[in-house]
Scaffold this active site. Structure first.
Site, mmCIF file in Angstrom:
data_model
loop_
_atom_site.group_PDB
_atom_site.id
_atom_site.type_symbol
_atom_site.label_atom_id
_atom_site.label_comp_id
_atom_site.label_asym_id
_atom_site.label_seq_id
_atom_site.Cartn_x
_atom_site.Cartn_y
_atom_site.Cartn_z
ATOM 1 N N THR A 1 8.738 43.874 34.247
ATOM 2 C CA THR A 1 8.294 43.696 32.863
ATOM 3 C C THR A 1 6.880 43.141 32.745
ATOM 4 O OG1 THR A 1 9.319 41.496 32.794
ATOM 5 C CG2 THR A 1 10.640 43.365 32.015
ATOM 6 N N LEU B 1 18.244 37.265 38.405
ATOM 7 C CA LEU B 1 18.351 37.241 39.861
ATOM 8 C C LEU B 1 18.747 35.883 40.414
ATOM 9 C CD1 LEU B 1 15.364 39.549 40.692
ATOM 10 C CD2 LEU B 1 17.684 39.878 41.559
ATOM 11 N N ASN C 1 10.893 43.016 43.877
ATOM 12 C CA ASN C 1 9.573 42.544 43.473
ATOM 13 C C ASN C 1 9.586 41.219 42.708
ATOM 14 O OD1 ASN C 1 6.591 43.023 42.423
ATOM 15 N ND2 ASN C 1 7.863 42.743 40.589
ATOM 16 N N THR D 1 16.185 32.783 43.184
ATOM 17 C CA THR D 1 15.624 33.974 42.540
ATOM 18 C C THR D 1 14.905 34.886 43.522
ATOM 19 O OG1 THR D 1 15.299 32.682 40.514
ATOM 20 C CG2 THR D 1 14.124 34.781 40.681
ATOM 21 N N SER E 1 4.534 37.404 50.721
ATOM 22 C CA SER E 1 3.194 36.844 50.550
ATOM 23 C C SER E 1 2.702 36.286 51.876
ATOM 24 C CB SER E 1 3.226 35.720 49.506
ATOM 25 O OG SER E 1 1.992 35.014 49.480
ATOM 26 N N TYR F 1 10.859 17.636 46.778
ATOM 27 C CA TYR F 1 10.502 18.988 46.331
ATOM 28 C C TYR F 1 8.996 19.172 46.192
ATOM 29 C CZ TYR F 1 10.331 23.262 43.557
ATOM 30 O OH TYR F 1 10.062 24.528 43.117
#
Length: 357
Positions: A73, A124, A150, A171, A205, A227
């Site tokens: 999108t 996802l 993707n 995700t 990546s 984190y």
């Protein structure tokens, strides 16, 4: 002395690679960093051709293909969908935001009126949502030639999915792992029936190389003690490559005519990058503007690996700028890939067993 020579040689290679990137010098494939998705999806392969006859040839050779694209999108995903649809590929778009997906679909069909596009809702980060999508898609009885994993997120703050997994990992990796697993037999079946090689592309990546071996803890990736958003993103992208490596090994063992590869799209100012507030600033973007790719250049490697005859039979590889390249030594570790696969499979089995039937 040897150490100094080694450093000089490494710097020399880095400068050479940087100059090649900035100049857009083509690699062995005939394409480079400046090649666009439209250019690399033309047949016969030509980095400069844009004739209507080439476009027509491309469309006729891909019109029997069906592709699922996650995260279509916006950004690279939307450009990938646009270009593949322009080449005649039937597109299945998955999206969390159906309104946004409808707008992208409308824009693509305005440019390519004959484009066939189906939109499905999916989150996802949710195993239940991925499972539901796969059931819906498989019920259509459509073939599946191309799966492009993707979609991706970058979370600055620690967040968890409904399955109680750190959101970035859930995700970018877990959702795509389950999606691929549930659709794999359909891809193998389609390839056997049509004689056309199936292709899976994991969008990764180069930042995967930032992860060291002690940073590849499955338990910590699921629920980190401390984190760091950039670290979590890099770990998820490393997992995408390890997934491609291990699944490629399994597919080759089955003599299945389906390949899986990972790609680095380049640095594109997408929503993912803009989310790195405090890590990548606007001033850094200004200084590095020559290194940034356009969205079409960013989508080129995905389109190249998905459609090019040059990548036929290639599996378990890592591509950047439309050329096969090296990934980190950790990403090439077969034992780590197998270990991650097993841990992921066990986790998903446990979580799915708790879902209502």
């Amino acid at each position: 002395m040897v150490f100094s020579v080694s450093i000089i040689l490494s710097l020399g290679k880095l400068m050479k690679d940087t100059l090649r990137y900035l100049a857009g010098i083509p690699g062995p494939s005939g394409y480079g960093s400046k090649s666009t998705a439209e250019q690399v999806s033309l047949f016969p392969s030509s980095s400069s051709s844009s004739s209507s006859s080439s476009s027509s040839s491309s469309s006729s050779s891909t019109s029997q293909l069906t592709a699922i694209i996650t995260g279509a999108t916006s950004g690279i995903g939307a450009e990938t969908a646009r270009v593949l649809a322009k080449r005649g590929v039937k597109i299945v778009m998955t999206a969390r935001d159906l309104k946004k997906a409808a707008q992208v679909k409308e824009a693509i069909q305005k440019e390519s009126p004959e484009a066939e596009i189906i939109v499905f809702e999916i989150d996802l980060s949710s195993l239940a949502s991925v499972q539901s999508f796969c059931n819906q898609f498989l019920s259509l009885g459509l073939p599946l030639n191309i799966l492009i994993n993707n979609a991706g997120v970058f979370s600055k703050n620690l967040e968890f999915s409904e399955d109680k997994v750190e959101l970035t990992f859930a995700t970018n990796y877990l959702g795509h792992y389950l999606l691929t697993e549930r659709l794999l037999e359909k891809m193998i079946e389609t390839a056997a029936k049509t004689g056309i090689e199936g292709r899976i592309i994991n969008v990764s990546s180069v930042v995967h190389g930032w992860v060291k071996k002690d940073g590849l803890s499955f338990r910590q990736m699921l629920n980190p003690n401390s984190y760091n958003g950039t670290r979590a993103y890099a770990q998820s992208k490393l997992a995408n490559i390890l997934h491609a490596k291990e699944l490629s090994r399994q597919l080759q063992g089955r003599n299945a005519r389906v390949t899986i590869n990972a790609v680095h799209p380049g640095i594109v100012k997408t929503a993912i990058i803009r989310a790195h507030k405090g890590f990548i600033t606007d001033s850094l973007f200004f200084m590095a503007s020559k290194l940034l790719k356009t969205t079409s250049q960013g989508a080129s490697t995905t389109c190249y690996v998905a459609l090019s005859s040059q990548t036929e039979g290639k599996s378990g590889k890592f591509y950047a700028d439309c050329n096969e390249t090296n990934c980190s030594s950790l990403a090439n570790d077969e034992l780590e890939a197998q270990k991650l696969w097993t841990q992921t499979r066990n986790l998903i089995n446990r979580r799915l067993s708790k879902l209502p039937s």
